[in-house]
Design an enzyme around this catalytic site. Sequence first.
Site, PDB file in Angstrom:
ATOM      1  N   ASP A 286     -82.476 -34.465 108.248  1.00  0.00           N
ATOM      2  CA  ASP A 286     -81.703 -34.513 107.012  1.00  0.00           C
ATOM      3  C   ASP A 286     -80.220 -34.371 107.358  1.00  0.00           C
ATOM      4  O   ASP A 286     -79.846 -34.230 108.518  1.00  0.00           O
ATOM      5  CB  ASP A 286     -82.163 -33.426 106.034  1.00  0.00           C
ATOM      6  CG  ASP A 286     -82.034 -32.030 106.605  1.00  0.00           C
ATOM      7  OD1 ASP A 286     -81.409 -31.856 107.664  1.00  0.00           O
ATOM      8  OD2 ASP A 286     -82.571 -31.090 105.993  1.00  0.00           O
TER       9      ASP A 286
ATOM     10  N   GLY B  24     -78.117 -31.963 106.377  1.00  0.00           N
ATOM     11  CA  GLY B  24     -77.605 -30.601 106.384  1.00  0.00           C
ATOM     12  C   GLY B  24     -76.925 -30.211 105.094  1.00  0.00           C
ATOM     13  O   GLY B  24     -76.628 -29.036 104.868  1.00  0.00           O
ATOM     14  N   GLY B  25     -76.709 -31.179 104.210  1.00  0.00           N
ATOM     15  CA  GLY B  25     -75.957 -30.899 102.994  1.00  0.00           C
ATOM     16  C   GLY B  25     -76.641 -29.940 102.049  1.00  0.00           C
ATOM     17  O   GLY B  25     -75.986 -29.090 101.437  1.00  0.00           O
ATOM     18  N   PHE B  26     -77.972 -30.061 101.901  1.00  0.00           N
ATOM     19  CA  PHE B  26     -78.671 -29.188 100.956  1.00  0.00           C
ATOM     20  C   PHE B  26     -78.550 -27.732 101.374  1.00  0.00           C
ATOM     21  O   PHE B  26     -78.300 -26.854 100.552  1.00  0.00           O
ATOM     22  CB  PHE B  26     -80.141 -29.584 100.851  1.00  0.00           C
ATOM     23  CG  PHE B  26     -80.929 -28.701  99.911  1.00  0.00           C
ATOM     24  CD1 PHE B  26     -80.835 -28.874  98.544  1.00  0.00           C
ATOM     25  CD2 PHE B  26     -81.731 -27.688 100.396  1.00  0.00           C
ATOM     26  CE1 PHE B  26     -81.541 -28.056  97.665  1.00  0.00           C
ATOM     27  CE2 PHE B  26     -82.444 -26.858  99.538  1.00  0.00           C
ATOM     28  CZ  PHE B  26     -82.341 -27.043  98.167  1.00  0.00           C
TER      29      PHE B  26
ATOM     30  N   GLN C 210     -77.846 -40.526  93.963  1.00  0.00           N
ATOM     31  CA  GLN C 210     -77.608 -39.335  93.158  1.00  0.00           C
ATOM     32  C   GLN C 210     -77.359 -39.733  91.703  1.00  0.00           C
ATOM     33  O   GLN C 210     -77.491 -40.896  91.337  1.00  0.00           O
ATOM     34  CB  GLN C 210     -76.423 -38.533  93.724  1.00  0.00           C
ATOM     35  CG  GLN C 210     -76.717 -37.828  95.040  1.00  0.00           C
ATOM     36  CD  GLN C 210     -77.619 -36.605  94.855  1.00  0.00           C
ATOM     37  OE1 GLN C 210     -78.028 -36.279  93.745  1.00  0.00           O
ATOM     38  NE2 GLN C 210     -77.941 -35.930  95.943  1.00  0.00           N
TER      39      GLN C 210
ATOM     40  N   GLY D 224     -81.275 -35.230  94.864  1.00  0.00           N
ATOM     41  CA  GLY D 224     -80.976 -34.459  93.677  1.00  0.00           C
ATOM     42  C   GLY D 224     -82.151 -34.219  92.761  1.00  0.00           C
ATOM     43  O   GLY D 224     -81.966 -33.899  91.580  1.00  0.00           O
TER      44      GLY D 224
ATOM     45  N   ASP E 192     -91.393 -35.084 102.200  1.00  0.00           N
ATOM     46  CA  ASP E 192     -91.473 -33.901 103.043  1.00  0.00           C
ATOM     47  C   ASP E 192     -91.431 -32.685 102.144  1.00  0.00           C
ATOM     48  O   ASP E 192     -90.900 -32.741 101.034  1.00  0.00           O
ATOM     49  CB  ASP E 192     -90.305 -33.831 104.043  1.00  0.00           C
ATOM     50  CG  ASP E 192     -89.053 -33.266 103.383  1.00  0.00           C
ATOM     51  OD1 ASP E 192     -88.847 -32.034 103.484  1.00  0.00           O
ATOM     52  OD2 ASP E 192     -88.311 -34.025 102.731  1.00  0.00           O
TER      53      ASP E 192
END
Length: 385
Positions: A97, A99-101, A198, A225, A275
């Site tokens: 991923d 890393g933003g979440f 998004q 989102g 996932d």
Amino acid sequence: MTNKENAPFSFHLIATDGMARRGEIKTPHGTVRTPAFMPVGTQATVKAMYPDQVRELGSDVVLGNTYHLMLRPTAERVARLGGLHKFMNRPHTILTDSGGFQVMSLAQLRKLTEKGVTFQSHVDGQKIEMTPERSIEIQQLLGSDIQMQLDECIALPAPREEAERAMRLSLRWAERSRIQFEAMGGPGRGQALYGIVQGGTDPDLRLESASSLSAMPFEGYWVGGLAVGEPQEVMLKTLEITTPAMPVDKPRYLMGVGTPEDILESVARGIDQFDCVLPTRAGRHGLAYTRYGKVNLKNARHADDPRPLDEASHCEASNRYSRAYLHHLVKAGEGLAAMLLTWNNLAYYQQLMQGIRDSIEAGTFEEFRASTRADWARGDIPPVA
């Protein structure tokens, strides 16, 4: 399966049944059968599982977490040691991923600007900057086959103005992520970069995001989102709006989903990849997933039950150990409880995905969907006295 380096990334749609899609993703490290569920290997490991077990259950791809691996052991160290595939001894497909979440959900003292996000590490308090370019650089150092653009993920529900601001920022970050990905030679190594749709739950914003991203040369698309606190019916309605606007010839990924029911219903709305930490986390807390729904091994009713979780399962954790024994392990706090229940749960998820794939290819997805839901509704029946 092929391990040929620099083999091009591709997606082939094999069959459809309604909006449900059966396909294959080709990467330099193998073939991913879709719809696919990806076990989460946050720290370069699927918790409570041996790597060979994960593969033998039918997991063509696992997820590595960019945020956590960036902090520990660091992407630079993983690169020096030969890349993530070698580091975790997985010669098969790996997705990372952006890393933003986690930057949004775990980090402290976040400051978001047009450039990126500055945050304080939850590990050692160090001040770190994450930009779209740095996110791609980290993923390139890790060497994952499928990578994600950096985006801004907001919690739902959210005002339209906030959803629109985050969506437009994510589109600008998508362009920067793509430029960095190409500059670092990702396409030449057969790697893929997914753009992230998004827009909150606003139909117009979702359609605008999907349309704008479709005009960019991404290898796949992630519906972002969602699964961030909204009711299931809201998530599914948003998918019904979004997936028809996404390219037919590219894979569609819904991160963080989810329960078996979420997966089944999202497949019915055109999603190809999933996932979630749920099957592994549940296993560590005494909860098993089976053909007949959830089984809470903490409950006293299992203390004298000699039955296995599922005698028809091919998984030894499901068919060899009694519920009484599993109950005992859970109550005693034994590590073997987490290992066996996680093994069972991932086996069930992969069996579900195989059933979904087979039914789509046979044109019987709706029958499979109905029978699966009927089994869940029947529930786990206690033994006859």
